[in-house]
Enzyme design. Structure first.
Site, short mmCIF file in Angstrom:
data_model
loop_
_atom_site.label_atom_id
_atom_site.label_comp_id
_atom_site.label_asym_id
_atom_site.label_seq_id
_atom_site.Cartn_x
_atom_site.Cartn_y
_atom_site.Cartn_z
N ALA A 185 -4.85 -2.22 1.73
CA ALA A 185 -6.17 -2.73 2.10
C ALA A 185 -7.24 -2.12 1.20
CB ALA A 185 -6.50 -2.38 3.55
N ARG A 220 -5.32 12.35 1.53
CA ARG A 220 -6.47 11.49 1.78
C ARG A 220 -7.31 11.40 0.50
NH1 ARG A 220 -8.49 7.41 4.81
NH2 ARG A 220 -9.56 8.13 6.67
N SER A 234 -7.39 -1.22 12.92
CA SER A 234 -8.23 -0.02 12.81
C SER A 234 -9.20 0.13 13.98
CB SER A 234 -9.04 -0.14 11.52
OG SER A 234 -10.14 0.73 11.53
N HIS A 284 -7.18 9.04 10.41
CA HIS A 284 -6.08 9.98 10.20
C HIS A 284 -6.10 10.46 8.76
CE1 HIS A 284 -4.86 5.79 10.06
NE2 HIS A 284 -4.02 6.10 9.09
N TYR A 293 -15.82 -4.16 6.47
CA TYR A 293 -14.45 -3.68 6.65
C TYR A 293 -13.97 -3.97 8.08
CZ TYR A 293 -10.60 -0.43 7.43
OH TYR A 293 -9.39 0.12 7.79
N LYS A 320 -10.94 -6.48 9.33
CA LYS A 320 -9.80 -5.97 10.10
C LYS A 320 -9.65 -6.71 11.44
CE LYS A 320 -7.72 -2.75 7.67
NZ LYS A 320 -6.27 -2.68 7.46
N GLU A 364 -12.07 0.97 13.60
CA GLU A 364 -13.36 0.46 13.10
C GLU A 364 -13.66 -0.92 13.71
OE1 GLU A 364 -15.44 2.26 11.04
OE2 GLU A 364 -16.88 0.64 10.66
N ASP A 389 0.36 -8.31 -5.26
CA ASP A 389 -1.01 -8.19 -4.79
C ASP A 389 -1.15 -9.04 -3.53
OD1 ASP A 389 -4.00 -7.69 -6.54
OD2 ASP A 389 -3.92 -8.55 -4.54
N GLY A 414 0.83 -1.21 0.00
CA GLY A 414 0.00 0.00 0.00
C GLY A 414 0.85 1.25 0.00
#
Ligand code: GDD
Length: 324
Positions: free
Chosen positions: A84, A188, A127, A183, A153, A157, A129, A60, A10
């Site tokens: 991700a 972004r 995360s 963040h 998601y 995670k 999340e 990948d 990433g």
């Protein structure tokens, strides 16, 4: 100067690009994995300024052989798994791809890491999340808060976070998790709420757009700056004991407060331009995030330099420059 090799998946994302810059500044040899897309300019657009400084490899997370090949070629000292499918709302549209990439992809990384270079140190981009709507009594989420994710998601995670801990304990690997709260930065993607609001508010100010449609404006997020957070990643990975750490500002704001701040900075009233569109809402919403990063601050000595305001100001400046 540090004479080490780092591998970042990433690398073309917001965090990957700031992390590459940070590690280069410390003297690292930096390698990054790039996925092939049909739009050539999206493959390395955030790292084009680093073309001569980092080495990129096509690969990948879903293609184990590519990960194996790259790790064998580099034999890195440090592995940062930041790649991700990172958009929460889109994870409801493409749940299977999200889970394959964010969960199985991490397992693919761990398997190659374990077999090819088990002496390396590993960082997993976990995360906030993962907490879902679980909040401790004092209004914070921390390392010990139960995790009850509310999106494909978040579920993906949580698997990744758990399997990293499992590999750490089972195979005695130096595998770590950073549980990062939101963040942001000028880099972004503009389909995340902060950059969407800033970019469109600037366009409205300059007469390039007329209105802004948002989803739920009454959710709360703990927003920091990506530049501060990539430093925390490096500290987490380099701590002598592999462990899990929350990274956050410890302050929360609603999407409405953030929008109000941005429009006011541009001498506009958001109420004249912003409407809520149900299509942009999520089937299940995570309502409130505020992270307690005391452990990270105490043990690692990390603290953010940006504030909520200075981060948004930088983003406003970026878009004003870009459109003017
Ligand atoms: N994206 C987006 N677009 N979000 C909106 C909008 C809109 O038009 N309107 C309101 N929101 C609300 C979302 O419903 C959510 O409550 C909040 O704004 C933040 O949304 P995002 O910026 O998309 O971020 P996120 O919190 O869902 O996820 C980000 O943070 C996670 C850490 O908690 C991503 O960076 C994840 O990858 C990351 O793990």
């Amino acid at each position: 100067m540090i004479n080490k090799k780092a591998f970042i998946t990433g690398v073309n994302g917001q965090d990957g690009s700031y992390l590459a810059e940070y590690l280069l500044s410390l003297g690292y040899e930096v390698h990054g994995m790039i996925r092939r897309h049909s739009m050539a300019e999206n493959q390395d657009s955030r790292v084009t300024h680093l073309t001569d400084k980092i080495v990129t490899h096509y690969g990948d997370l879903l293609d184990e052989s590519s990960i194996d090949t790259i790790l064998k070629k580099i034999t890195p000292d440090e592995i940062y798994n930041i790649g991700a499918q990172s958009h929460v709302r889109i994870s409801f549209d493409i749940p299977q791809f999200t889970v394959k990439t964010n969960a199985l992809g991490v397992l693919n990384m761990l398997e190659s890491y374990r077999r090819v270079c088990p002496d390396a140190k590993f960082y997993q981009a976990s995360s906030s999340e993962m907490f879902g709507n679980s909040v401790d009594e004092d209004g914070f989420q921390r390392e010990s808060t139960p995790m009850t994710p509310v999106s494909p998601y978040g579920c993906s995670k949580l698997f990744a976070y758990s399997i990293v801990k499992n590999y750490r304990n089972s195979y005695k690997l130096h595998a770590t998790n950073g549980i990062l709260f939101n963040h942001e930065s000028p880099r972004r993607g503009s389909n995340f709420v902060t950059n969407k609001v800033v970019k469109t508010a600037v366009q409205i100010k300059l007469g390039l757009s007329k209105n802004l449609e948002l989803g739920n404006m009454d959710t709360y997020r703990d927003w920091g700056h990506s530049k501060d957070y990539v430093k925390a990643m490096h500290m987490i990975l380099n701590h002598e004991k592999p462990d899990d750490f929350v990274v956050s500002t410890m302050i929360t704001h609603s999407v409405r407060e953030m929008t109000d701040y941005v429009f006011k900075k541009l001498d506009l009233n958001y109420k004249d331009y912003v409407s809520e569109n149900i299509i942009l809402k999520r089937p299940e919403e995570l309502k409130y995030l505020k992270g307690d990063s005391t452990k990270t601050r105490t043990i690692l000595g990390w603290k953010p330099e940006y504030t909520f305001e200075s981060m948004l100001d930088e983003m406003i400046e970026y878009w004003l420059d870009k459109f003017n």
